[in-house]
Design an enzyme around this catalytic site. Structure first.
Site, PDB file in Angstrom:
ATOM      1  N   LYS A  35      43.870  18.964 -60.349  1.00  0.00           N
ATOM      2  CA  LYS A  35      43.252  17.754 -60.794  1.00  0.00           C
ATOM      3  C   LYS A  35      41.864  17.687 -60.173  1.00  0.00           C
ATOM      4  CE  LYS A  35      44.256  13.836 -58.806  1.00  0.00           C
ATOM      5  NZ  LYS A  35      43.208  13.198 -58.507  1.00  0.00           N
ATOM      6  N   ASP A  36      41.844  18.170 -58.949  1.00  0.00           N
ATOM      7  CA  ASP A  36      40.202  18.157 -58.144  1.00  0.00           C
ATOM      8  C   ASP A  36      39.671  19.553 -58.710  1.00  0.00           C
ATOM      9  OD1 ASP A  36      40.562  15.849 -56.602  1.00  0.00           O
ATOM     10  OD2 ASP A  36      42.298  16.871 -55.892  1.00  0.00           O
ATOM     11  N   HIS A  45      53.376  13.247 -53.078  1.00  0.00           N
ATOM     12  CA  HIS A  45      54.004  13.031 -54.277  1.00  0.00           C
ATOM     13  C   HIS A  45      54.368  14.066 -55.117  1.00  0.00           C
ATOM     14  CE1 HIS A  45      50.266  14.210 -56.162  1.00  0.00           C
ATOM     15  NE2 HIS A  45      49.598  13.216 -55.411  1.00  0.00           N
ATOM     16  N   SER A  65      47.596  10.289 -54.776  1.00  0.00           N
ATOM     17  CA  SER A  65      47.890   9.399 -53.606  1.00  0.00           C
ATOM     18  C   SER A  65      47.137   8.051 -54.086  1.00  0.00           C
ATOM     19  CB  SER A  65      47.426  10.163 -52.228  1.00  0.00           C
ATOM     20  OG  SER A  65      47.826  11.366 -52.171  1.00  0.00           O
ATOM     21  N   ALA A 121      50.384  11.283 -48.079  1.00  0.00           N
ATOM     22  CA  ALA A 121      50.691  10.521 -49.249  1.00  0.00           C
ATOM     23  C   ALA A 121      51.283  11.189 -50.252  1.00  0.00           C
ATOM     24  CB  ALA A 121      49.497   9.607 -49.637  1.00  0.00           C
ATOM     25  N   MET A 164      45.985  15.671 -47.655  1.00  0.00           N
ATOM     26  CA  MET A 164      45.941  14.518 -47.166  1.00  0.00           C
ATOM     27  C   MET A 164      46.976  13.582 -46.830  1.00  0.00           C
ATOM     28  SD  MET A 164      41.682  13.891 -47.539  1.00  0.00           S
ATOM     29  CE  MET A 164      41.552  13.011 -48.645  1.00  0.00           C
ATOM     30  N   GLY A 196      53.177  16.076 -57.508  1.00  0.00           N
ATOM     31  CA  GLY A 196      52.050  17.041 -57.477  1.00  0.00           C
ATOM     32  C   GLY A 196      51.953  17.858 -56.352  1.00  0.00           C
ATOM     33  N   HIS A 197      52.030  17.142 -55.012  1.00  0.00           N
ATOM     34  CA  HIS A 197      51.981  18.145 -53.927  1.00  0.00           C
ATOM     35  C   HIS A 197      53.348  19.110 -53.616  1.00  0.00           C
ATOM     36  CE1 HIS A 197      49.575  14.548 -52.418  1.00  0.00           C
ATOM     37  NE2 HIS A 197      48.864  15.570 -52.281  1.00  0.00           N
ATOM     38  N   GLN A 240      36.530  20.807 -56.789  1.00  0.00           N
ATOM     39  CA  GLN A 240      37.127  20.957 -55.423  1.00  0.00           C
ATOM     40  C   GLN A 240      37.357  22.535 -55.496  1.00  0.00           C
ATOM     41  OE1 GLN A 240      39.299  18.652 -52.260  1.00  0.00           O
ATOM     42  NE2 GLN A 240      40.849  19.824 -53.190  1.00  0.00           N
TER      43      GLN A 240
HETATM   44  O1  PAF Z   1      42.707  17.692 -52.128  1.00  0.00           O
HETATM   45  C1  PAF Z   1      42.842  17.272 -51.023  1.00  0.00           C
HETATM   46  O2  PAF Z   1      43.724  16.555 -50.435  1.00  0.00           O
HETATM   47  C2  PAF Z   1      41.566  17.289 -49.605  1.00  0.00           C
HETATM   48  O3  PAF Z   1      40.378  17.393 -50.330  1.00  0.00           O
HETATM   49  C3  PAF Z   1      41.822  18.437 -48.937  1.00  0.00           C
HETATM   50  C4  PAF Z   1      41.742  19.918 -49.730  1.00  0.00           C
HETATM   51  C5  PAF Z   1      43.303  18.601 -48.199  1.00  0.00           C
HETATM   52  C6  PAF Z   1      41.013  18.908 -47.771  1.00  0.00           C
HETATM   53  O4  PAF Z   1      40.909  17.589 -46.934  1.00  0.00           O
END
Ligand code: PAF
Length: 295
Positions: free
Chosen positions: A164-165, A34, A201, A32, A30, A36-37, A168
């Site tokens: 972290k998620d 950092h 973020s 922003a 999404m 981690g991404h 998810q």
């Molecule tokens: O983890 C995230 O940034 C969001 O939940 C994702 C997986 C990009 C879905 O919008």
């Protein structure tokens, strides 16, 4: 690095990549961005020929409108970071490209009347009833909605998500399995700030003092990990809860020790092969989550 905004252009471009028999690695975000991404991009680069990152603040996964409005949008800086990381393609669609007016309206209604589970193609069962799912009605339905759309547009060989998620990740694995999507889901380690705070973020919205204070979140989790073979889970959770509640400006939403696969709460070490301790905390108006796998 190519920046693409339309689904049609994206599909055409990726088709030509597939014709060249190249593998596609996908990092949905999404924005922003950092470290981690970027660690997800780096991991994807090790495995795949072409890396695509999506930057899309998905409105259907926010159950709180002000959270959606406040979510940082930093596409120019994100693209710079992705270019430096040698990402090949950025997919940054507008909301209208991803959703029709009707879909957005329907989601709003479902959140209001709490009927977001009706008519779904996938059923997450108890996976979405606990922790984040319990606290954020409709959140995982929105995540699954956008990730399934993105997966259909990108059709990657592999997709990368941060641990972290944690919940998810379990939801996405379940969705991919239920819909028989031919995509390998790769879980990547949490990247932490020097003080232990999990990178997010949302950290950008913390003041300097709050950021320093937020170090107690991971400290609490690692303390539980260190003691999990020696003390009853109920005692560990009570101590963790008391410690977090004693901190200034912090409010605890939940702290739970759960089975790492079913995510259902467990009472002791004999109840599962692998366990995770998960937490959600608010510091001022900023909601943070974190987790540590115990064993
Ligand atoms: O983890 C995230 O940034 C969001 O939940 C994702 C997986 C990009 C879905 O919008």
């Amino acid at each position: 690095m190519l920046i693409i905004n339309s689904i049609e252009q994206l599909k055409n471009h990726l088709n030509s990549i597939r014709e060249q028999k190249k593998t596609i690695g996908f990092v949905p975000t999404m924005g922003a961005l950092h470290k981690g991404h970027i660690s997800l991009i780096n991991r994807a680069k090790r495995d795949c020929d072409v890396i695509i990152c999506s930057v899309f603040v998905n409105p259907t996964q926010f159950n709180d409108l002000s959270d959606l409005e406040k979510y940082p949008r930093t596409l120019t800086a994100d693209c710079q970071l992705l270019e430096q990381a040698k990402c090949n393609i950025v997919f940054a669609p507008e909301v209208r490209e991803m959703y029709s007016e009707e879909e957005l309206e329907l989601k709003k209604q479902k959140i209001e009347d709490r009927s977001w589970t009706a008519g779904k193609m996938v059923d997450f069962g108890t996976l979405e009833k606990v922790m984040e799912g319990a606290q954020r009605p409709g959140h995982f339905n929105g995540v699954a909605q956008v990730v399934s759309k993105l997966f259909r547009c990108v059709a990657p060989h592999k997709a990368y998500f941060g641990q972290k998620d944690f919940q998810q990740l379990a939801i996405i694995r379940s969705m991919v399995k239920q819909l028989a999507m031919p995509i390998e889901i790769i879980a990547c380690d949490i990247v932490r700030e020097p003080n232990g705070l999990a990178m997010s973020s949302r950290n950008e919205r913390l003041t300097k003092e709050e950021r320093a204070l937020a170090a107690v979140i991971s400290k609490t989790l690692f303390k539980i990990k260190a003691r999990c073979l020696a003390e009853p889970f109920s005692v560990l959770l009570k101590n963790g809860e008391d410690f977090i509640r004693s901190q200034p400006f912090m409010s605890l939403e939940y702290i739970e020790i759960a089975d790492a696969f079913s995510l259902q709460p467990i009472k002791d070490i004999h109840s599962s092969k692998s366990a995770v301790v998960c937490i959600a905390v608010k510091i001022g108006a900023v909601r943070l989550i974190d987790n540590v796998v115990l064993y």
